[in-house]
Design a protein around this motif. Structure first.
Motif, PDB file in Angstrom:
ATOM      1  N   ALA A  91      52.980 -23.115 108.489  1.00  0.00           N
ATOM      2  CA  ALA A  91      52.404 -23.196 109.835  1.00  0.00           C
ATOM      3  C   ALA A  91      50.977 -23.736 109.781  1.00  0.00           C
ATOM      4  O   ALA A  91      50.567 -24.541 110.631  1.00  0.00           O
ATOM      5  CB  ALA A  91      52.437 -21.822 110.498  1.00  0.00           C
ATOM      6  N   ARG A  92      50.220 -23.310 108.799  1.00  0.00           N
ATOM      7  CA  ARG A  92      48.836 -23.797 108.667  1.00  0.00           C
ATOM      8  C   ARG A  92      48.804 -25.286 108.337  1.00  0.00           C
ATOM      9  O   ARG A  92      47.914 -26.005 108.805  1.00  0.00           O
ATOM     10  CB  ARG A  92      48.115 -22.995 107.585  1.00  0.00           C
ATOM     11  N   MET A  93      49.750 -25.744 107.536  1.00  0.00           N
ATOM     12  CA  MET A  93      49.829 -27.183 107.248  1.00  0.00           C
ATOM     13  C   MET A  93      50.120 -27.965 108.529  1.00  0.00           C
ATOM     14  O   MET A  93      49.505 -29.017 108.785  1.00  0.00           O
ATOM     15  CB  MET A  93      50.925 -27.457 106.221  1.00  0.00           C
ATOM     16  N   ILE A  94      51.053 -27.471 109.324  1.00  0.00           N
ATOM     17  CA  ILE A  94      51.383 -28.145 110.583  1.00  0.00           C
ATOM     18  C   ILE A  94      50.164 -28.165 111.500  1.00  0.00           C
ATOM     19  O   ILE A  94      49.879 -29.175 112.164  1.00  0.00           O
ATOM     20  CB  ILE A  94      52.574 -27.452 111.261  1.00  0.00           C
ATOM     21  N   ASP A 144      53.411 -26.772  97.064  1.00  0.00           N
ATOM     22  CA  ASP A 144      53.508 -28.212  96.821  1.00  0.00           C
ATOM     23  C   ASP A 144      54.237 -28.933  97.948  1.00  0.00           C
ATOM     24  O   ASP A 144      54.710 -30.065  97.769  1.00  0.00           O
ATOM     25  CB  ASP A 144      54.253 -28.471  95.505  1.00  0.00           C
ATOM     26  N   ALA A 145      54.313 -28.311  99.118  1.00  0.00           N
ATOM     27  CA  ALA A 145      55.158 -28.830 100.202  1.00  0.00           C
ATOM     28  C   ALA A 145      54.420 -29.702 101.204  1.00  0.00           C
ATOM     29  O   ALA A 145      55.024 -30.174 102.171  1.00  0.00           O
ATOM     30  CB  ALA A 145      55.828 -27.669 100.940  1.00  0.00           C
ATOM     31  N   GLU A 146      53.146 -29.962 100.999  1.00  0.00           N
ATOM     32  CA  GLU A 146      52.372 -30.669 102.017  1.00  0.00           C
ATOM     33  C   GLU A 146      52.920 -32.068 102.299  1.00  0.00           C
ATOM     34  O   GLU A 146      52.969 -32.502 103.451  1.00  0.00           O
ATOM     35  CB  GLU A 146      50.900 -30.750 101.604  1.00  0.00           C
ATOM     36  N   GLY A 193      64.751 -30.375 118.028  1.00  0.00           N
ATOM     37  CA  GLY A 193      64.511 -31.544 117.194  1.00  0.00           C
ATOM     38  C   GLY A 193      64.968 -31.331 115.765  1.00  0.00           C
ATOM     39  O   GLY A 193      65.431 -30.247 115.380  1.00  0.00           O
ATOM     40  N   GLN A 194      64.845 -32.381 114.967  1.00  0.00           N
ATOM     41  CA  GLN A 194      65.209 -32.289 113.553  1.00  0.00           C
ATOM     42  C   GLN A 194      64.272 -31.329 112.841  1.00  0.00           C
ATOM     43  O   GLN A 194      63.054 -31.458 112.903  1.00  0.00           O
ATOM     44  CB  GLN A 194      65.130 -33.663 112.888  1.00  0.00           C
ATOM     45  N   GLY A 195      64.858 -30.347 112.170  1.00  0.00           N
ATOM     46  CA  GLY A 195      64.053 -29.314 111.544  1.00  0.00           C
ATOM     47  C   GLY A 195      63.723 -29.592 110.090  1.00  0.00           C
ATOM     48  O   GLY A 195      64.123 -30.609 109.510  1.00  0.00           O
ATOM     49  N   LEU A 196      62.994 -28.659 109.512  1.00  0.00           N
ATOM     50  CA  LEU A 196      62.565 -28.756 108.114  1.00  0.00           C
ATOM     51  C   LEU A 196      62.846 -27.434 107.426  1.00  0.00           C
ATOM     52  O   LEU A 196      62.427 -26.378 107.909  1.00  0.00           O
ATOM     53  CB  LEU A 196      61.074 -29.067 108.040  1.00  0.00           C
ATOM     54  N   CYS A 255      55.587 -35.869 105.944  1.00  0.00           N
ATOM     55  CA  CYS A 255      56.650 -36.843 106.181  1.00  0.00           C
ATOM     56  C   CYS A 255      57.535 -36.409 107.348  1.00  0.00           C
ATOM     57  O   CYS A 255      57.966 -37.243 108.169  1.00  0.00           O
ATOM     58  CB  CYS A 255      57.488 -37.025 104.926  1.00  0.00           C
ATOM     59  N   TRP A 256      57.817 -35.126 107.416  1.00  0.00           N
ATOM     60  CA  TRP A 256      58.623 -34.593 108.536  1.00  0.00           C
ATOM     61  C   TRP A 256      57.933 -34.860 109.877  1.00  0.00           C
ATOM     62  O   TRP A 256      58.572 -35.291 110.843  1.00  0.00           O
ATOM     63  CB  TRP A 256      58.828 -33.108 108.316  1.00  0.00           C
ATOM     64  N   LEU A 257      56.654 -34.645 109.917  1.00  0.00           N
ATOM     65  CA  LEU A 257      55.912 -34.849 111.164  1.00  0.00           C
ATOM     66  C   LEU A 257      55.802 -36.308 111.565  1.00  0.00           C
ATOM     67  O   LEU A 257      55.593 -36.628 112.741  1.00  0.00           O
ATOM     68  CB  LEU A 257      54.498 -34.251 111.030  1.00  0.00           C
ATOM     69  N   GLN A 258      55.961 -37.196 110.609  1.00  0.00           N
ATOM     70  CA  GLN A 258      55.821 -38.629 110.896  1.00  0.00           C
ATOM     71  C   GLN A 258      57.152 -39.282 111.218  1.00  0.00           C
ATOM     72  O   GLN A 258      57.189 -40.479 111.526  1.00  0.00           O
ATOM     73  CB  GLN A 258      55.181 -39.335 109.710  1.00  0.00           C
TER      74      GLN A 258
END
Length: 212
Positions: free
Chosen positions: A76-79, A201-203, A189-192, A208-211
Motif C-alpha cells: 500500500a505504501r508503494m502504491i 523486492d516488489a517495487e 480492474g486487473q489486480g496484482l 509496472c502494474w500501475l503503468q
C-alpha cells in the motif's frame, strides 16, 4: 537555441525520459529513463488506497516470522508513492492476536460464522474517489472478514476497484468473485498478487502494474 548535449526531460508512461540532443546534426544522440517516478495515470485521479494488513507473526517460506509492518501495508505504501492516493488502514476494532495460530483460528471462526467484525474506524464516504486500490492478504481462501465489513459499508457504484493481494502460494482464492458479488456496480480492474516473501523486492512489479 539548443546546444550540443543539451538535455530535454519529458514525462511519459510513468517515467522521466532524458533526451540528449545534438543541435548541430539535429539528431537525438541518447535517451535514458529514470526509475522510480510517479504514475501519471493515477496521479491525475482521486485515489483511495484501502488495505487490511496484519503485523506480528506471519507465515513465510515454511516458518513463522515477526513483522513490524504487514506485507500488504508495505505494498500500500508503494502504491501511495506512485499515485499520491490517500491511505486508509482497515482495522478490526478488537485487534487480531499477535500469535499466528491464534489469528488463523480467529479468521477461520469469523469466516465460518459469516461475521462482519466492527472496524476501529470508518471512512465518511468513498464518494470523493475515482479509483479505490483495495489490498488484503488471502485469509482462509478469501479476503479477511473485516474487508467485507468495509465493502458493505459503502456504495462503490461507478468506482474502479483495483485489488491487490498478498499470499504465500494461495493466490486470489475466491476473493475476486467475492469482490464482484459485494460490489456488483463497480468496475473491478486487473489486480496484482504478490508473494509475501517477495514484498521487499516488489517495487518493480507494483510500478509496472500501475503503468498498464
Amino acid at each position: 537555441m539548443i546546444r550540443y548535449a543539451d538535455v530535454l526531460s519529458v514525462f511519459t508512461e510513468g517515467c522521466f525520459w532524458h533526451i540528449i540532443i545534438d543541435a548541430a546534426a539535429g539528431n537525438i544522440c541518447g535517451v535514458s529513463g529514470e526509475k522510480g517516478c510517479e504514475s501519471m495515470k493515477y496521479r491525475e485521479q482521486n485515489c483511495l488506497i484501502a488495505y487490511f494488513s496484519h503485523a506480528g507473526q506471519n507465515y513465510a517460506s515454511g516458518k513463522l516470522v515477526d513483522l513490524t509492518v504487514g506485507n500488504t501495508e508495505r505494498v500500500a505504501r508503494m502504491i501511495r508513492q506512485y499515485t499520491g492516493g490517500a491511505l486508509f488502514h482497515i482495522r478490526r476494532d478488537i485487534p487480531y492476536p499477535y500469535d499466528y495460530k491464534e489469528t488463523v483460528a480467529a479468521a477461520r471462526q469469523e469466516k465460518a460464522d459469516g461475521a462482519r467484525p466492527a472496524l476501529e474506524r470508518q471512512l465518511d464516504s468513498v464518494a470523493p474517489y475515482d479509483v479505490v486500490f483495495l489490498g488484503y492478504p488471502n485469509w482462509c481462501g478469501t479476503m479477511p472478514m473485516a474487508v467485507w465489513t468495509f465493502l458493505e459499508s459503502h456504495d462503490f457504484g461507478g468506482k474502479l476497484i483495483m485489488p491487490f493481494c498478498t499470499h504465500e502460494g494461495s493466490g486470489w482464492g475466491t476473493s475476486l468473485q467475492d469482490l464482484h458479488d459485494l460490489c456488483p456496480t463497480a468496475t473491478i480492474g486487473q489486480g496484482l498478487t504478490l508473494f509475501g516473501t517477495t514484498i521487499l523486492d516488489a517495487e518493480d512489479d507494483v510500478r509496472c502494474w500501475l503503468q498498464q
